[in-house]
Design a protein around this motif. Structure first.
Motif, mmCIF file in Angstrom:
data_model
loop_
_atom_site.group_PDB
_atom_site.id
_atom_site.type_symbol
_atom_site.label_atom_id
_atom_site.label_comp_id
_atom_site.label_asym_id
_atom_site.label_seq_id
_atom_site.Cartn_x
_atom_site.Cartn_y
_atom_site.Cartn_z
ATOM 1 N N ALA A 147 0.504 -1.587 -0.317
ATOM 2 C CA ALA A 147 0.039 -0.369 -0.237
ATOM 3 C C ALA A 147 0.679 1.392 -0.361
ATOM 4 C CB ALA A 147 -0.778 0.580 1.387
ATOM 5 N N GLY A 148 1.807 1.035 0.607
ATOM 6 C CA GLY A 148 2.757 2.226 1.047
ATOM 7 C C GLY A 148 3.083 3.084 -0.606
ATOM 8 N N LEU A 149 3.927 1.938 -0.642
ATOM 9 C CA LEU A 149 5.114 1.229 -2.092
ATOM 10 C C LEU A 149 4.140 2.050 -3.638
ATOM 11 C CD1 LEU A 149 7.060 0.446 -3.990
ATOM 12 C CD2 LEU A 149 6.330 -1.157 -4.364
ATOM 13 N N ARG A 150 3.083 1.729 -3.782
ATOM 14 C CA ARG A 150 1.488 1.825 -4.412
ATOM 15 C C ARG A 150 1.380 3.479 -4.145
ATOM 16 N NH1 ARG A 150 0.532 -1.197 -9.009
ATOM 17 N NH2 ARG A 150 1.263 -2.798 -8.049
ATOM 18 N N ARG A 151 0.949 3.383 -2.971
ATOM 19 C CA ARG A 151 0.671 5.557 -2.622
ATOM 20 C C ARG A 151 2.063 6.189 -3.290
ATOM 21 N NH1 ARG A 151 -0.865 8.392 2.281
ATOM 22 N NH2 ARG A 151 -1.083 10.807 1.432
ATOM 23 N N LEU A 152 3.760 5.900 -3.056
ATOM 24 C CA LEU A 152 4.536 6.766 -3.522
ATOM 25 C C LEU A 152 4.799 6.846 -5.107
ATOM 26 C CD1 LEU A 152 6.900 5.528 -0.295
ATOM 27 C CD2 LEU A 152 6.135 8.029 -1.228
ATOM 28 N N ALA A 153 4.595 5.699 -5.526
ATOM 29 C CA ALA A 153 4.573 5.250 -7.416
ATOM 30 C C ALA A 153 3.188 5.783 -7.975
ATOM 31 C CB ALA A 153 4.251 4.019 -7.160
ATOM 32 N N ALA A 154 2.327 6.288 -7.391
ATOM 33 C CA ALA A 154 0.925 7.132 -7.719
ATOM 34 C C ALA A 154 1.543 8.620 -7.651
ATOM 35 C CB ALA A 154 -0.398 7.591 -6.676
ATOM 36 N N LEU A 155 3.424 9.078 -7.626
ATOM 37 C CA LEU A 155 3.572 10.400 -7.491
ATOM 38 C C LEU A 155 4.545 10.705 -8.745
ATOM 39 C CD1 LEU A 155 4.368 10.962 -3.396
ATOM 40 C CD2 LEU A 155 2.741 12.476 -4.968
ATOM 41 N N PRO A 156 4.032 11.207 -9.569
ATOM 42 C CA PRO A 156 5.356 10.662 -10.768
ATOM 43 C C PRO A 156 6.737 11.568 -10.367
ATOM 44 C CG PRO A 156 3.891 13.270 -10.778
ATOM 45 C CD PRO A 156 3.055 12.406 -9.690
ATOM 46 N N TYR B 140 8.676 -9.072 -4.360
ATOM 47 C CA TYR B 140 8.718 -7.739 -4.170
ATOM 48 C C TYR B 140 9.619 -6.975 -5.070
ATOM 49 C CZ TYR B 140 8.485 -9.080 1.233
ATOM 50 O OH TYR B 140 8.091 -10.046 1.654
ATOM 51 N N VAL B 141 10.596 -7.860 -5.676
ATOM 52 C CA VAL B 141 10.949 -7.005 -7.044
ATOM 53 C C VAL B 141 9.961 -7.147 -8.061
ATOM 54 C CG1 VAL B 141 12.332 -7.709 -9.174
ATOM 55 C CG2 VAL B 141 12.900 -7.978 -6.875
ATOM 56 N N TYR B 142 9.033 -7.424 -8.228
ATOM 57 C CA TYR B 142 7.589 -7.499 -9.543
ATOM 58 C C TYR B 142 6.268 -6.489 -8.810
ATOM 59 C CZ TYR B 142 9.117 -11.958 -12.446
ATOM 60 O OH TYR B 142 9.848 -12.755 -12.541
ATOM 61 N N GLU B 143 6.606 -6.760 -7.778
ATOM 62 C CA GLU B 143 5.578 -5.793 -7.042
ATOM 63 C C GLU B 143 6.387 -4.141 -7.367
ATOM 64 O OE1 GLU B 143 2.073 -3.954 -6.104
ATOM 65 O OE2 GLU B 143 2.633 -6.861 -6.167
ATOM 66 N N ALA B 144 7.173 -3.796 -7.115
ATOM 67 C CA ALA B 144 8.016 -2.646 -7.330
ATOM 68 C C ALA B 144 8.251 -2.061 -8.632
ATOM 69 C CB ALA B 144 9.308 -2.892 -7.201
ATOM 70 N N LEU B 145 8.387 -3.834 -9.662
ATOM 71 C CA LEU B 145 8.201 -2.912 -10.920
ATOM 72 C C LEU B 145 6.326 -2.707 -11.471
ATOM 73 C CD1 LEU B 145 10.180 -5.421 -12.356
ATOM 74 C CD2 LEU B 145 11.151 -3.110 -12.748
ATOM 75 N N ASP B 146 6.356 -3.652 -11.088
ATOM 76 C CA ASP B 146 4.505 -3.009 -11.528
ATOM 77 C C ASP B 146 4.215 -1.930 -10.930
ATOM 78 O OD1 ASP B 146 1.983 -4.518 -12.537
ATOM 79 O OD2 ASP B 146 1.077 -4.326 -10.131
ATOM 80 N N ALA B 147 4.551 -1.587 -10.266
ATOM 81 C CA ALA B 147 4.072 0.088 -9.545
ATOM 82 C C ALA B 147 4.299 0.940 -9.634
ATOM 83 C CB ALA B 147 4.408 0.344 -7.592
ATOM 84 N N PHE B 148 5.942 0.758 -10.396
ATOM 85 C CA PHE B 148 6.328 1.728 -10.915
ATOM 86 C C PHE B 148 6.133 2.045 -12.119
ATOM 87 C CE2 PHE B 148 7.542 2.370 -5.715
ATOM 88 C CZ PHE B 148 7.557 4.059 -5.705
ATOM 89 N N GLY B 149 6.965 0.438 -13.191
ATOM 90 C CA GLY B 149 6.854 0.609 -14.402
ATOM 91 C C GLY B 149 8.549 0.373 -14.490
ATOM 92 N N PRO B 150 8.424 0.240 -16.049
ATOM 93 C CA PRO B 150 10.055 0.229 -16.225
ATOM 94 C C PRO B 150 11.210 1.079 -15.968
ATOM 95 C CG PRO B 150 8.912 -1.034 -17.414
ATOM 96 C CD PRO B 150 8.430 -0.603 -16.367
ATOM 97 N N GLY B 151 10.312 2.203 -16.598
ATOM 98 C CA GLY B 151 11.045 3.835 -16.941
ATOM 99 C C GLY B 151 11.016 4.426 -15.585
ATOM 100 N N ARG B 152 10.267 3.598 -13.891
ATOM 101 C CA ARG B 152 10.663 5.148 -13.460
ATOM 102 C C ARG B 152 11.164 3.237 -11.883
ATOM 103 N NH1 ARG B 152 6.602 7.711 -9.965
ATOM 104 N NH2 ARG B 152 5.139 5.627 -10.809
ATOM 105 N N ALA B 153 12.089 2.426 -12.155
ATOM 106 C CA ALA B 153 12.478 1.523 -11.950
ATOM 107 C C ALA B 153 14.144 1.067 -11.873
ATOM 108 C CB ALA B 153 11.904 0.190 -11.651
ATOM 109 N N MET B 154 14.674 1.226 -11.116
ATOM 110 C CA MET B 154 15.851 1.056 -10.951
ATOM 111 C C MET B 154 16.885 0.253 -10.579
ATOM 112 S SD MET B 154 17.759 4.279 -9.801
ATOM 113 C CE MET B 154 16.558 5.635 -9.526
ATOM 114 N N PHE B 155 17.701 -1.220 -10.620
ATOM 115 C CA PHE B 155 18.384 -1.612 -9.820
ATOM 116 C C PHE B 155 19.869 -1.353 -9.473
ATOM 117 C CE2 PHE B 155 15.873 -4.752 -12.098
ATOM 118 C CZ PHE B 155 15.039 -5.360 -11.245
ATOM 119 N N ALA B 156 20.018 -1.359 -7.906
ATOM 120 C CA ALA B 156 21.270 -1.128 -7.706
ATOM 121 C C ALA B 156 21.666 -1.418 -6.818
ATOM 122 C CB ALA B 156 20.371 0.398 -7.120
#
Length: 157
Positions: free
Chosen positions: A102-111, A135-151
């Motif tokens: 839920a928190g991840l999705r709330r932050l992902a809603a911010l461009p 966790y990786v899939y959820e982060a990628l789904d929430a943010f999309g590949p254009g706003r995700a990076m592996f670090a």
């Protein structure tokens, strides 16, 4: 000019971003001063100054404080924010998953927020591809590949 503006200006372009760990743990016993940055007016104002200088902010926040962080970040739409360690999902179990998601999705809603997928070894030293996959899939789904990076979080994990 305030102290942060002066330090950035005198740095000759070497400073690239700001970072803070905004977790929910209580103050450690050895702390002489403990400031809850998410609730500190001076810090909250200073956060906005990063955008004025073209700097980004690395946000390390626990799932319990993601809603507060999202409210703050929403007040600074010109500030590029990187959510460190995919939002620190260190607790396991269904309730923890739901809160983190839920928190991840709330932050992902911010461009202006991106996610760094990293740090799983800090709270799961024996991680496997299977254990972190959701966790990786959820982060990628929430943010999309254009706003995700592996670090990397070397050498910590």
């Amino acid at each position: 000019m305030n102290a942060m503006d002066g330090a950035i200006t005198q740095g000759g372009g070497l400073m690239k971003d700001g970072a803070a760990m905004l977790r929910d743990e209580p103050a450690p016993a050895h702390a002489l001063v403990w400031i809850d940055l998410l609730r500190d007016d001076a810090w909250r104002h200073g956060l906005g100054r990063l955008a004025v200088h073209g700097l980004s902010f690395d946000l390390q926040v626990s799932p319990a404080r993601m809603d507060e962080a999202a409210e703050l970040v929403a007040r600074h739409p010109g500030l590029a924010v990187a959510l460190n360690h995919a939002g620190w999902p260190r607790e396991r179990g269904f309730a923890a998953w739901r809160g983190w998601r839920a928190g991840l999705r709330r932050l992902a809603a911010l461009p202006n927020v991106w996610v760094k997928i990293s740090g799983f070894g800090m709270f799961e030293p024996d991680w496997t591809v299977e254990s972190i996959r959701p966790y990786v899939y959820e982060a990628l789904d929430a943010f999309g590949p254009g706003r995700a990076m592996f670090a990397s979080n070397f050498p910590v994990d």
